[in-house]
Design an enzyme around this catalytic site. Structure first.
Site, PDB file in Angstrom:
ATOM      1  N   ASN A 166      60.211  50.525   1.055  1.00  0.00           N
ATOM      2  CA  ASN A 166      60.816  51.180   1.140  1.00  0.00           C
ATOM      3  C   ASN A 166      60.591  52.602  -0.523  1.00  0.00           C
ATOM      4  O   ASN A 166      60.855  51.856  -1.502  1.00  0.00           O
ATOM      5  CB  ASN A 166      61.812  51.415   1.475  1.00  0.00           C
TER       6      ASN A 166
ATOM      7  N   GLU B 174      60.650  51.432  15.578  1.00  0.00           N
ATOM      8  CA  GLU B 174      61.926  50.324  14.768  1.00  0.00           C
ATOM      9  C   GLU B 174      63.092  50.149  15.892  1.00  0.00           C
ATOM     10  O   GLU B 174      63.553  51.225  16.961  1.00  0.00           O
ATOM     11  CB  GLU B 174      62.715  51.990  13.388  1.00  0.00           C
TER      12      GLU B 174
ATOM     13  N   GLU C  23      57.154  53.392   2.542  1.00  0.00           N
ATOM     14  CA  GLU C  23      58.091  54.459   3.923  1.00  0.00           C
ATOM     15  C   GLU C  23      59.267  55.375   2.950  1.00  0.00           C
ATOM     16  O   GLU C  23      59.703  54.920   1.812  1.00  0.00           O
ATOM     17  CB  GLU C  23      58.487  53.773   4.952  1.00  0.00           C
TER      18      GLU C  23
HETATM   19  P1  C2E Z   1      65.210  51.255   7.013  1.00  0.00           P
HETATM   20  O1  C2E Z   1      64.323  51.368   6.353  1.00  0.00           O
HETATM   21  O2  C2E Z   1      65.486  51.673   8.445  1.00  0.00           O
HETATM   22  O3  C2E Z   1      65.235  50.202   7.335  1.00  0.00           O
HETATM   23  C1  C2E Z   1      65.291  49.271   8.258  1.00  0.00           C
HETATM   24  C2  C2E Z   1      66.860  48.903   8.198  1.00  0.00           C
HETATM   25  O4  C2E Z   1      66.575  47.908  10.878  1.00  0.00           O
HETATM   26  C3  C2E Z   1      66.826  47.509   8.001  1.00  0.00           C
HETATM   27  O5  C2E Z   1      68.227  47.091   7.734  1.00  0.00           O
HETATM   28  C4  C2E Z   1      67.310  46.650   9.133  1.00  0.00           C
HETATM   29  O6  C2E Z   1      67.499  45.246   9.048  1.00  0.00           O
HETATM   30  C5  C2E Z   1      67.191  47.224   9.981  1.00  0.00           C
HETATM   31  N1  C2E Z   1      66.800  46.873  11.803  1.00  0.00           N
HETATM   32  C6  C2E Z   1      65.646  46.215  11.765  1.00  0.00           C
HETATM   33  N2  C2E Z   1      65.715  45.480  13.316  1.00  0.00           N
HETATM   34  C7  C2E Z   1      66.948  46.095  13.806  1.00  0.00           C
HETATM   35  C8  C2E Z   1      66.980  46.307  15.223  1.00  0.00           C
HETATM   36  O7  C2E Z   1      66.661  45.975  15.810  1.00  0.00           O
HETATM   37  N3  C2E Z   1      68.737  46.334  15.152  1.00  0.00           N
HETATM   38  C9  C2E Z   1      69.058  46.953  14.135  1.00  0.00           C
HETATM   39  N4  C2E Z   1      70.927  47.511  13.934  1.00  0.00           N
HETATM   40  N5  C2E Z   1      68.844  47.769  13.330  1.00  0.00           N
HETATM   41  C10 C2E Z   1      67.578  46.907  12.218  1.00  0.00           C
HETATM   42  P2  C2E Z   1      68.953  47.564   6.213  1.00  0.00           P
HETATM   43  O8  C2E Z   1      68.045  46.277   5.514  1.00  0.00           O
HETATM   44  O9  C2E Z   1      70.302  46.948   5.839  1.00  0.00           O
HETATM   45  O10 C2E Z   1      68.805  48.374   5.378  1.00  0.00           O
HETATM   46  C11 C2E Z   1      68.982  49.827   5.586  1.00  0.00           C
HETATM   47  C12 C2E Z   1      68.428  51.171   4.732  1.00  0.00           C
HETATM   48  O11 C2E Z   1      68.978  50.020   3.315  1.00  0.00           O
HETATM   49  C13 C2E Z   1      66.714  50.341   5.001  1.00  0.00           C
HETATM   50  O12 C2E Z   1      67.012  51.646   6.572  1.00  0.00           O
HETATM   51  C14 C2E Z   1      66.660  52.021   3.814  1.00  0.00           C
HETATM   52  O13 C2E Z   1      66.376  53.356   4.373  1.00  0.00           O
HETATM   53  C15 C2E Z   1      67.283  51.275   2.771  1.00  0.00           C
HETATM   54  N6  C2E Z   1      66.277  50.505   1.790  1.00  0.00           N
HETATM   55  C16 C2E Z   1      66.539  49.455   2.336  1.00  0.00           C
HETATM   56  N7  C2E Z   1      65.887  48.027   1.247  1.00  0.00           N
HETATM   57  C17 C2E Z   1      65.034  49.714   0.038  1.00  0.00           C
HETATM   58  C18 C2E Z   1      64.283  49.147  -0.878  1.00  0.00           C
HETATM   59  O14 C2E Z   1      63.689  48.738  -1.096  1.00  0.00           O
HETATM   60  N8  C2E Z   1      64.243  50.504  -1.373  1.00  0.00           N
HETATM   61  C19 C2E Z   1      65.284  51.840  -0.826  1.00  0.00           C
HETATM   62  N9  C2E Z   1      64.684  52.425  -1.392  1.00  0.00           N
HETATM   63  N10 C2E Z   1      65.611  51.864   0.842  1.00  0.00           N
HETATM   64  C20 C2E Z   1      65.673  50.326   0.810  1.00  0.00           C
HETATM   65 CA    CA Z   2      62.216  51.052   6.126  1.00  0.00          CA
HETATM   66 CA    CA Z   3      64.016  53.203   9.145  1.00  0.00          CA
END
Ligand code: C2E
Ligand code: CA
Ligand code: CA
Length: 812
Positions: free
Chosen positions: A623, A746, A655
């Site tokens: 991301n 997703e 992404e």
């Molecule tokens: P995202 O890019 O949309 O990442 C997917 C998020 O959806 C992840 O949350 C993941 O744990 C969650 N997810 C995956 N499968 C499911 C599911 O079946 N149901 C539900 N309810 N959720 C699911 P996470 O890890 O809390 O990350 C949240 C957001 O934080 C990410 O959304 C992304 O926008 C950001 N993020 C995470 N890591 C990075 C990073 O290294 N860099 C940047 N810039 N943003 C990041």
């Molecule tokens: Ca993502």
């Molecule tokens: Ca996403």
């Protein structure tokens, strides 16, 4: 005197100067004089004169040596004194010759006397030059000296000259040259004393020598008038010798080298000792006059009458002139004083005006003339500490997009908008309100005696006024004002002025996200801000403290159930309460920390993914935030990381959310960077597709390879949702496929969702149904084990993650 240390060469005479400086030559000179004076005392006639001549010659030598090596100021004055001494020596020598030749003939006597007169004249000339040591005698000094001299003359005339009318023969010398010479010498001595101030020892010796010379003449004159001969009293030669020796001593005294012409000219009003001298001399002169007049009654002598008349008149004239000069000086200094006090008064007035101006400047904003933060804080403090103050409102106002206008149209336009805005705000603010400009486009209004409802109405009025177009030349600019309101009053405890400003600011920030762009402060805002501060402080140390990790969530091929790629998701595990990415990533983005953190994520993900790609053909997805793309070196970073990790570009996917992607591609440089990254084979995915602009037409324009459909759409595939939602996802998938892009669904949580997606022929999916995000080692284990249970459910037993196959590569 200018110092010419180098130009001394012609007669530098270091040794002689040293001897003089240590006083040796002076002592030697005095010692040599001892036998000469003794000889003078013990002998008579020709030998006496020979000794006198020797003393004078010695003095001449002393003068020559002293003046030559000590280089006093006004050397010519000293040379004249030396010449005078030569004449004295000459006179004594002539006497010796006369006496030795036996018969004193008339011509040689006259010779000797002529030489003495010459000596006197040279002496006076020398002193006249040396008076300049004082920087030139002032008018008052000269007048005073003349006065003293004239009074002395009158006294002398009374005591000596006038009363004893000697037989002639010597009358010319006795009556005219000697007395006048004595007076002139005395005048010079007084004048020097008056104008030189505290003399050096050398000058002091010179003055004593002059006085001795005057005494010599007087002692010569007194008997002359009775005897008619100028041989003088018995002690006369000794006085003369003393005068001569002292002159030589003055020249050899080390302090002579230090005589300097005084620079500053000062005009003496009436110093106390001088007044005394003045009075004594005037009285003495007048007494002498009076006494003479009394005598005159007995036998009038016409010369006496003339002398008295002239002398008295001149004395009076001198006194009157002196008074006039004194009055003039007093007048001048009074005028000067008055002028200075005028100057001082106007300087004080200027100073006061300046202080007023400074005070105003310190309290007011120079652009709008409004009170500044300092004044507002003072007022707030005053109001808040007043016991039982009425409810009041502190409002913070700013103009959204003002900085853009400033950047686009320049500061002059920005400034004039601010001035106009301040006028509009002033018009909209009631009389009891205080408007201040805090900084930039940030204003504050303190509304006293105002409740929240009233404040809301005011805020609306102010907003409407500020929203009116700003006409700049031939164009109109529009700005969106925002208002944050802080009600101050019971039941909440009164804040301090600084707290009040902070809370109004928080309300203003909240107003950015509120519909009507007006927000009221609530304690939650403060909590949120505190939380924000805590996170941002913690994040600053997270990298260094190794608190960041990555979890990996697989993306599966819906048809085969194979893991085709994995998404790297950032985790932060600080010692206290952990924070979720949706909590800390926005903070990292706002504080700029996302750049170093994002670089770390990229590096770590590529390193972790290298073996997975090598063995299973699994790609990695990272991301990326907008501010990372804005960074000029981001493309280089990607290239460098790929090189370091040995991962091919095609195994990496970035992404980017839809809105970020749009912002990026509209900014030329960021868009160029993205193109460069794509040219390395790196793929770009639209993240959370459908949550941003949701305009399908964008898809045709954006530089993307993969579309990640947001989980809010996927969840609409659950039973209970209508056909319309299905239709929407179908349309998206259709469009994506027809454009040759790859779709990833997703947030797939249920089998029904997965089934529906398969039915819609969505190629890939990601979600808790298949696997939750997990640490790298756990993810690596899932790759070695048979296919993920849910992915396999429909895909059959052969669906385990296999070694690199063509199908795991990007379809397009
Ligand atoms: P995202 O890019 O949309 O990442 C997917 C998020 O959806 C992840 O949350 C993941 O744990 C969650 N997810 C995956 N499968 C499911 C599911 O079946 N149901 C539900 N309810 N959720 C699911 P996470 O890890 O809390 O990350 C949240 C957001 O934080 C990410 O959304 C992304 O926008 C950001 N993020 C995470 N890591 C990075 C990073 O290294 N860099 C940047 N810039 N943003 C990041
Ligand atoms: Ca993502
Ligand atoms: Ca996403």
């Amino acid at each position: 005197m200018t110092h010419r240390p180098v130009a001394r060469t012609p007669h530098d005479g270091g040794a002689v100067r040293r001897w003089i400086g240590r006083g040796w030559l002076l002592w030697a000179y005095l010692a040599l004089n001892v036998p000469l004076v003794t000889g003078m005392i013990l002998t008579s006639d020709a030998p006496t004169y020979a000794f006198r001549s020797a003393i004078a010659v010695l003095a001449v030598v002393a003068l020559a040596v002293g003046v030559w090596w000590q280089r006093p100021a006004i050397p010519d004055g000293w040379w004249l004194l030396a010449a005078a001494t030569v004449a004295t020596a000459g006179a004594a020598s002539v006497q010796v010759a006369t006496l030795l030749s036996g018969s004193p003939n008339g011509s040689s006597v006259t010779w000797a006397q002529d030489l003495l007169v010459l000596s006197l004249i040279l002496l006076i000339a020398g002193l006249t030059r040396l008076v300049r040591l004082s920087g030139g005698a002032s008018a008052t000094d000269t007048l005073d000296a003349l006065l003293v001299a004239l009074a002395t003359f009158l006294v002398l005339y009374w005591l000596v000259i006038g009363s004893i009318r000697g037989p002639s023969g010597v009358s010319l010398l006795a009556e005219v040259v000697y007395p006048l010479g004595a007076i002139a010498l005395f005048t010079m001595a007084v004048l020097m004393l008056l104008s030189v101030g505290v003399p050096t020892v050398a000058i002091g010796l010179l003055l004593v020598s002059v006085v001795a010379r005057v005494a010599t003449i007087v002692s010569l004159l007194v008997p002359a008038f009775t005897t008619g001969s100028l041989l003088g009293a018995g002690y006369t030669p000794y006085l003369g010798a003393a005068a001569t020796i002292l002159l030589g001593a003055a020249a050899l005294h080390p302090s002579l080298a230090a005589t300097r012409v005084r620079r500053e000219r000062r005009e003496n009003l009436v110093a106390r000792p001088r007044v005394l001298l003045f009075v004594v001399m005037a009285l003495a002169g007048l007494t002498a006059l009076g006494a003479k007049v009394m005598e005159g009654e007995q036998g009038n002598n016409p010369t006496d009458v003339a002398v008295l008349l002239v002398g008295g008149s001149v004395l009076l004239l001198l006194i009157v002139t002196r008074l006039g000069v004194t009055a003039g000086i007093a007048q001048r200094s009074a005028t000067e004083l008055a002028r200075r006090s005028d100057d001082l008064a106007s300087a004080v007035r200027e100073q006061e005006a300046l202080q007023r101006q400074l005070r105003h400047q310190a309290m007011h904003d120079p652009l709008t003339g409004l009170p500044n933060r300092v004044v507002l804080v003072e007022r707030l403090e005053w109001v808040l500490t007043r016991p039982g103050h009425r409810p009041l409102i502190l409002a913070a106002i700013d103009l959204d997009r003002f900085n853009d206008v400033n950047d686009t149209y320049g500061h002059l336009v920005g400034d004039s908008i601010l001035v106009k805005a301040s006028h509009r705000l002033l018009d909209a603010t009631p009389g009891q309100g205080m408007l201040a400009r805090l900084v930039g486009d940030r204003f504050a209004v303190l509304l006293e005696d105002t409740g929240l409802d009233e404040a809301r109405q005011w805020a609306e009025r102010a907003r409407q006024a500020l929203r009116q177009p700003y006409r700049m030349g031939d164009q109109e600019l529009f700005l969106e004002p925002r208002v944050g309101l802080l009600p101050i009053g019971p039941p909440r405890p009164a804040p301090t002025a600084t707290q009040a400003l902070r809370d109004a600011d928080l309300a203003l920030r909240a107003a950015r996200n509120s519909g009507d762009r007006v927000a009221v402060f609530s304690p939650e805002l403060l909590t949120a801000q505190t939380y924000f501060n805590r996170l941002s402080n913690g994040l600053r140390r997270a990298l260094a403290r190794d608190e960041l990790t990555l979890d990996y969530q697989p993306v599966v091929d819906l048809a085969t159930g194979r893991v085709v790629s994995t998404e790297a998701l950032l985790r932060w595990n600080p010692p206290g309460a952990p924070a979720t990415p949706s909590e800390f990533i926005p903070v990292a983005e706002q504080t700029g920390m996302i750049r170093p953190i994002g670089a770390w994520v990229l590096r770590t993900a590529c390193r972790d993914a290298r073996p997975w790609y090598d063995r299973y053909g699994v790609a990695v997805s990272v991301n990326v935030s907008a501010s990372q793309l804005d960074e000029p070196g981001f493309d280089n970073l990607v290239e460098e990381v790929l090189r370091e990790s040995g991962l091919p570009g095609s195994a990496l996917m970035l992404e980017i959310t839809e809105s970020n992607l749009i912002a990026t591609t509209s900014a030329r440089e960021a868009s160029a960077r993205l193109e460069r990254i794509r040219s390395l084979g790196v793929r770009v995915a639209i993240d959370d597709f459908g949550t941003g602009y949701s305009s399908l037409s964008y898809l045709t324009r954006l530089p993307v390879d993969v579309v990640k459909i947001d989980r809010s759409f996927v969840q609409q595939l659950d039973p209970g949702h209508g056909q319309r939602q299905w239709a929407f996802i179908r349309a998206i998938l259709h469009l994506v496929e027809s454009m040759g892009l790859q779709a990833v669904a997703e947030g797939v949580e249920t089998r029904e969702q997965a089934a529906a997606l398969r039915e819609l022929r969505c190629p890939c999916a990601q979600g808790f149904l298949f696997a939750k995000p997990m640490p790298a080692d756990a993810f690596a284990r899932t790759l070695t084990s048979p296919a993920l249970p849910e992915a396999r459910a429909r895909a059959g037993p052969s669906g385990s993650a296999s070694r690199r196959t063509a199908t795991s590569r990007r379809a397009a």
